[in-house]
Design a protein around this motif. Structure first.
Motif, mmCIF file in Angstrom:
data_model
loop_
_atom_site.group_PDB
_atom_site.id
_atom_site.type_symbol
_atom_site.label_atom_id
_atom_site.label_comp_id
_atom_site.label_asym_id
_atom_site.label_seq_id
_atom_site.Cartn_x
_atom_site.Cartn_y
_atom_site.Cartn_z
ATOM 1 N N TYR A 163 -20.988 4.799 7.975
ATOM 2 C CA TYR A 163 -19.968 4.889 9.011
ATOM 3 C C TYR A 163 -19.117 6.124 8.748
ATOM 4 O O TYR A 163 -19.135 6.689 7.657
ATOM 5 C CB TYR A 163 -19.093 3.639 9.005
ATOM 6 N N SER A 164 -18.323 6.503 9.745
ATOM 7 C CA SER A 164 -17.513 7.714 9.634
ATOM 8 C C SER A 164 -16.596 7.656 8.426
ATOM 9 O O SER A 164 -15.820 6.698 8.265
ATOM 10 C CB SER A 164 -16.660 7.901 10.885
ATOM 11 N N GLN A 165 -16.703 8.674 7.561
ATOM 12 C CA GLN A 165 -15.744 8.821 6.469
ATOM 13 C C GLN A 165 -14.445 9.416 7.001
ATOM 14 O O GLN A 165 -13.369 9.214 6.460
ATOM 15 C CB GLN A 165 -16.337 9.729 5.383
ATOM 16 N N GLU A 166 -14.551 10.167 8.067
ATOM 17 C CA GLU A 166 -13.400 10.689 8.774
ATOM 18 C C GLU A 166 -13.765 10.771 10.247
ATOM 19 O O GLU A 166 -14.930 10.960 10.600
ATOM 20 C CB GLU A 166 -12.985 12.068 8.246
ATOM 21 N N ILE A 167 -12.760 10.587 11.106
ATOM 22 C CA ILE A 167 -13.030 10.585 12.537
ATOM 23 C C ILE A 167 -13.256 12.027 13.005
ATOM 24 O O ILE A 167 -12.446 12.911 12.758
ATOM 25 C CB ILE A 167 -11.867 9.938 13.313
ATOM 26 N N ILE A 168 -14.375 12.278 13.664
ATOM 27 C CA ILE A 168 -14.741 13.643 14.070
ATOM 28 C C ILE A 168 -14.012 13.997 15.355
ATOM 29 O O ILE A 168 -14.033 13.242 16.337
ATOM 30 C CB ILE A 168 -16.261 13.750 14.276
ATOM 31 N N ASP A 169 -13.360 15.163 15.353
ATOM 32 C CA ASP A 169 -12.691 15.667 16.546
ATOM 33 C C ASP A 169 -13.620 16.637 17.240
ATOM 34 O O ASP A 169 -13.845 17.745 16.770
ATOM 35 C CB ASP A 169 -11.369 16.353 16.154
ATOM 36 N N THR A 170 -14.200 16.231 18.365
ATOM 37 C CA THR A 170 -15.153 17.072 19.095
ATOM 38 C C THR A 170 -14.498 17.597 20.362
ATOM 39 O O THR A 170 -13.343 17.303 20.665
ATOM 40 C CB THR A 170 -16.410 16.261 19.460
ATOM 41 N N THR A 171 -15.285 18.365 21.124
ATOM 42 C CA THR A 171 -14.768 18.888 22.387
ATOM 43 C C THR A 171 -14.513 17.767 23.386
ATOM 44 O O THR A 171 -13.788 17.941 24.360
ATOM 45 C CB THR A 171 -15.764 19.876 22.987
ATOM 46 N N TRP A 172 -15.116 16.597 23.148
ATOM 47 C CA TRP A 172 -14.919 15.448 24.039
ATOM 48 C C TRP A 172 -13.842 14.501 23.511
ATOM 49 O O TRP A 172 -13.583 13.454 24.091
ATOM 50 C CB TRP A 172 -16.243 14.682 24.181
ATOM 51 N N GLY A 173 -13.215 14.856 22.416
ATOM 52 C CA GLY A 173 -12.199 14.007 21.838
ATOM 53 C C GLY A 173 -12.612 13.455 20.492
ATOM 54 O O GLY A 173 -13.600 13.871 19.917
ATOM 55 N N ILE B 102 -25.434 16.038 10.655
ATOM 56 C CA ILE B 102 -26.584 16.064 9.737
ATOM 57 C C ILE B 102 -26.387 15.165 8.517
ATOM 58 O O ILE B 102 -27.291 14.413 8.151
ATOM 59 C CB ILE B 102 -26.899 17.519 9.333
ATOM 60 N N PRO B 103 -25.207 15.199 7.830
ATOM 61 C CA PRO B 103 -25.057 14.325 6.646
ATOM 62 C C PRO B 103 -25.216 12.839 6.976
ATOM 63 O O PRO B 103 -25.778 12.090 6.185
ATOM 64 C CB PRO B 103 -23.629 14.641 6.169
ATOM 65 N N TYR B 104 -24.715 12.430 8.152
ATOM 66 C CA TYR B 104 -24.832 11.020 8.517
ATOM 67 C C TYR B 104 -26.288 10.624 8.731
ATOM 68 O O TYR B 104 -26.754 9.589 8.250
ATOM 69 C CB TYR B 104 -24.029 10.753 9.805
ATOM 70 N N ILE B 105 -27.036 11.446 9.467
ATOM 71 C CA ILE B 105 -28.437 11.113 9.767
ATOM 72 C C ILE B 105 -29.281 11.205 8.506
ATOM 73 O O ILE B 105 -30.204 10.408 8.302
ATOM 74 C CB ILE B 105 -28.970 12.031 10.879
ATOM 75 N N ILE C 59 -30.065 18.575 15.925
ATOM 76 C CA ILE C 59 -28.829 17.824 15.710
ATOM 77 C C ILE C 59 -27.706 18.781 15.277
ATOM 78 O O ILE C 59 -27.922 19.718 14.520
ATOM 79 C CB ILE C 59 -29.056 16.755 14.613
ATOM 80 N N GLU C 60 -26.471 18.530 15.783
ATOM 81 C CA GLU C 60 -25.341 19.377 15.400
ATOM 82 C C GLU C 60 -25.058 19.244 13.897
ATOM 83 O O GLU C 60 -25.310 18.199 13.303
ATOM 84 C CB GLU C 60 -24.093 18.970 16.190
ATOM 85 N N ASP C 61 -24.480 20.327 13.331
ATOM 86 C CA ASP C 61 -24.267 20.385 11.880
ATOM 87 C C ASP C 61 -23.421 19.222 11.369
ATOM 88 O O ASP C 61 -23.703 18.662 10.300
ATOM 89 C CB ASP C 61 -23.598 21.712 11.506
ATOM 90 N N GLU C 62 -22.364 18.839 12.145
ATOM 91 C CA GLU C 62 -21.461 17.820 11.625
ATOM 92 C C GLU C 62 -22.122 16.436 11.543
ATOM 93 O O GLU C 62 -21.650 15.558 10.831
ATOM 94 C CB GLU C 62 -20.192 17.726 12.497
#
Length: 646
Positions: free
Chosen positions: A164-174, A151-154, A146-149
């Protein structure tokens, strides 16, 4: 005459210039302040709008995620999280069904990713079933880390929390919204077996907000001019933040150093354990080969078989130590105090080492000063403490060495209590001061068995310390290299009278009933284990029928006469149907004779939780492998007798 010249009115010096400049500067200041306030107000409005828009979008995503979770929450089984681990498992029908189901659900809305995850045997988080199309470039195969970002959620989901997301993750897909849910077993245990993760696409919302933000950017630029004046304040804030960051980095480095030390200790343990297990295993294989070559020489054959048994007991001792430390670390040790003759218990521990002492030509002396030998104490765990310490003394003391064992009863502040002090001293190799600080840590050894020539896992003293602490006692060490070691253990315990220790005679005492002629149904898939069990049980006069899996066991019981079998010995890990499921099936049979037959788990699953699970599914008792007939026979007598009496 010419008229005298007077100074021009307009050229006369006045104070109007500085005043104008002052007023102009005030106007400029007010203008800049107005621009700043307008910009701030616009910015706040824009931010408020953006925040409310995002919150609405997040709320919608939470609702959607909860709906998806509710839809698939009962889809997964425990086997889905235990049997799927690597790419090889993708060929299974169950994986393909789950992957297709998740992919169909994901395609119905803006869900970008829908997958399951768990922690592997190494403690790392891995993907299991990914709901993306198989030919997608970022498809995650089973076993992928699993990607590092994420890990805390899982980690939160695996601890039982929906997050749920504490902040919206900006990935390479948006931009992605994330929701993680714990997946619980549906077998009634309510155990968390993995995590379900949903990632929703929020790029369209961010694109809209980005366009809206650009409209207010021009006004915000004006505010930037005024914002320069705040740089000093920002500088001080950043300095404080950097100080906090440095402190955090220091804490992280300390944590990393502690983790690295723990990993090194475990690596050393695995190295030592591998060597120490291979030593008796090689001896067992060698003696077995020698036995086959001397089948017609009874004396040699008996000697080789005795050596094989000794080596097997050494291996079992290593395994028992590992299991014991695991039970201690999981807080599964419960003290069971009973009245014990402390002198007899101490003497019995010494007697167990007579052979080992004679082989090394060592001298062991015993001193006892006990006024009242009867005390309330957990005698089995006390024996474990004494055995571990004496074993180490013999192990680390050379030929012709001396070992002194002292048992002293000392007064307690409470008249009904006493302190039992046990002292074990030797003149062996001793220990350095540096190692004494780590001797009670699991897996710790000052020298590996390769260097010292002395076998061991480094778990014994850790077990001793934990047991002494559970008994509210203390342990002290005095040692130096080359001069031996002295271990002193002091445990508080309540005293008892001799009359309390004497067992009450029962008027119903009668000789034990024989097992001869009783019929056992043995469920065991391993041919070698089955052969040994049948032979040992047959020597007791028992009649044994064997099946190799749970389905065959149920069928055999159903086809036999209702009271044909007296008891079932059930292995746990078997093909087709395991022992737990077979037991559940039997307990559901309509015929009361068959459904109530005693079932004993006879398995290598030897942890306390394994015994509890066996009892939970309906088994009557639990016996761990390798089977000791001195343990098994009383269990059989107990339950076969109970069955007949009922």
């Amino acid at each position: 005459m010419s008229k005298p010249r007077h100074a021009d009115k307009d050229s006369a010096p006045t104070s109007s210039g500085p005043k104008q400049i002052h007023h102009l500067s005030n106007y400029i200041f007010l203008f800049l302040l107005a621009v700043f306030l307008i910009a701030v107000y616009t910015f706040l409005l824009q931010k408020s709008y953006s925040t409310s828009t995002l919150e609405a979008n997040v709320d919608q995503n939470i609702t959607c995620s909860d709906a998806i979770h509710k839809l698939v929450s009962n889809t997964f089984t425990r086997d889905d999280f235990t049997d799927i681990n690597t790419v090889d498992n993708m060929s299974s029908e169950r994986y393909q069904t789950l992957q297709t189901t998740l992919n169909q659900i994901r395609s119905l809305n803006s869900t970008r990713y829908l997958y399951t995850a768990k922690r592997n045997s190494e403690g790392k988080l891995i993907y299991l079933v990914d709901g993306l199309d198989l030919d997608t470039s970022d498809f995650a195969y089973p076993g992928t880390y699993i990607e590092d970002e994420m890990i805390p959620y899982i980690n939160s989901a695996l601890s039982g929390k929906t997050i749920y997301s504490q902040e919206i993750i900006d990935t390479t897909w948006g931009h992605i919204f994330t929701a993680c849910y714990p997946v619980k077993a549906t077998d009634g245990s309510n155990e968390i077996i993995g995590a379900l993760c949903i990632e929703m696409d929020m790029e369209s919302a961010y694109t809209f907000l980005s366009k809206s933000s650009r409209n207010s950017l021009q006004i915000a630029i004006a505010a930037a001019i005024v914002a320069l004046l705040l740089l000093v304040c920002v500088y001080h804030i950043l300095q404080n933040q950097r100080a906090k960051d440095r402190e955090q980095q220091m804490l992280l480095r300390k944590s990393a150093a502690a983790a690295e030390a723990a990993n090194k200790a475990k690596s050393a343990f695995l190295f030592n354990m591998s060597h120490d297990i291979r030593t008796p295993m090689n001896a067992i294989i060698g003696y077995a080969e020698l036995s086959r070559n001397h089948l017609h020489e009874p004396d040699k054959l008996s000697e080789y078989l005795s050596d094989i048994r000794t080596c097997g007991q050494k291996m079992l001792s290593i395994i028992d130590n590992i299991l014991e430390i695991a039970r201690i670390e999981n807080n599964q040790i419960v003290l069971e105090e009973s009245i014990c003759n402390i002198e007899e218990s101490f003497d019995s521990c010494i007697v167990m080492f007579n052979t080992a002492v004679q082989e090394k030509h060592q001298t062991i002396t015993v001193h006892k000063q006990v006024a009242n030998p009867y005390v309330y104490i957990d005698s089995s765990h006390l024996s474990e403490i004494v055995l571990n310490v004496i074993s180490n003394a013999i192990k680390y003391t050379g030929q012709n060495g001396k070992i002194d064992c002292c048992l002293t009863q000392k007064p307690h502040e409470d008249a009904d209590w006493c302190y039992m002090e046990i002292s074990i001293a030797d003149n062996g190799i001793g220990m350095s001061e540096e190692f004494q600080a780590h001797i009670f840590e699991s897996f710790s050894r000052e020298h590996s068995s390769t260097i010292s020539g002395i076998e061991g896992t480094g778990l014994g003293m850790g077990i001793v310390k934990n047991l002494v602490d559970l008994m509210h006692g203390m342990i002290e060490i005095q040692s130096s290299p080359g001069k031996g070691s002295t271990f002193t253990i002091c445990i508080p315990c309540r005293t008892a009278r001799k009359e309390e220790a004497e067992p009450r005679k029962s008027s119903s005492d009668h000789p034990q009933k024989t097992l001869a002629g009783k019929r056992i149904l043995l469920a065991e898939d391993n041919d070698l284990n089955a052969e040994i069990a049948i032979e040992l049980l047959s020597e007791e006069g028992l009649l044994v029928d064997r099946v190799s899996n749970g389905v065959a066991c149920v069928e055999k019981l159903e086809k036999a006469a209702p009271d044909f079998y007296d008891l079932i010995l059930m292995d746990i890990q078997m093909p087709v149907m395991n022992g737990y499921d077979a037991t559940r099936k039997i307990r559901q049979l309509e015929d009361p004779f068959r459904s109530s037959i005693p079932i004993i788990a006879m398995t290598a699953n030897a942890f306390a939780e394994d015994r509890q699970k066996a009892l939970f599914v309906g088994m009557n008792d639990h016996v761990a492998k390798p089977v000791d007939m001195n343990v098994l026979i009383p269990v059989l007598e107990k339950h076969i007798r109970t069955k007949k009496e009922n």
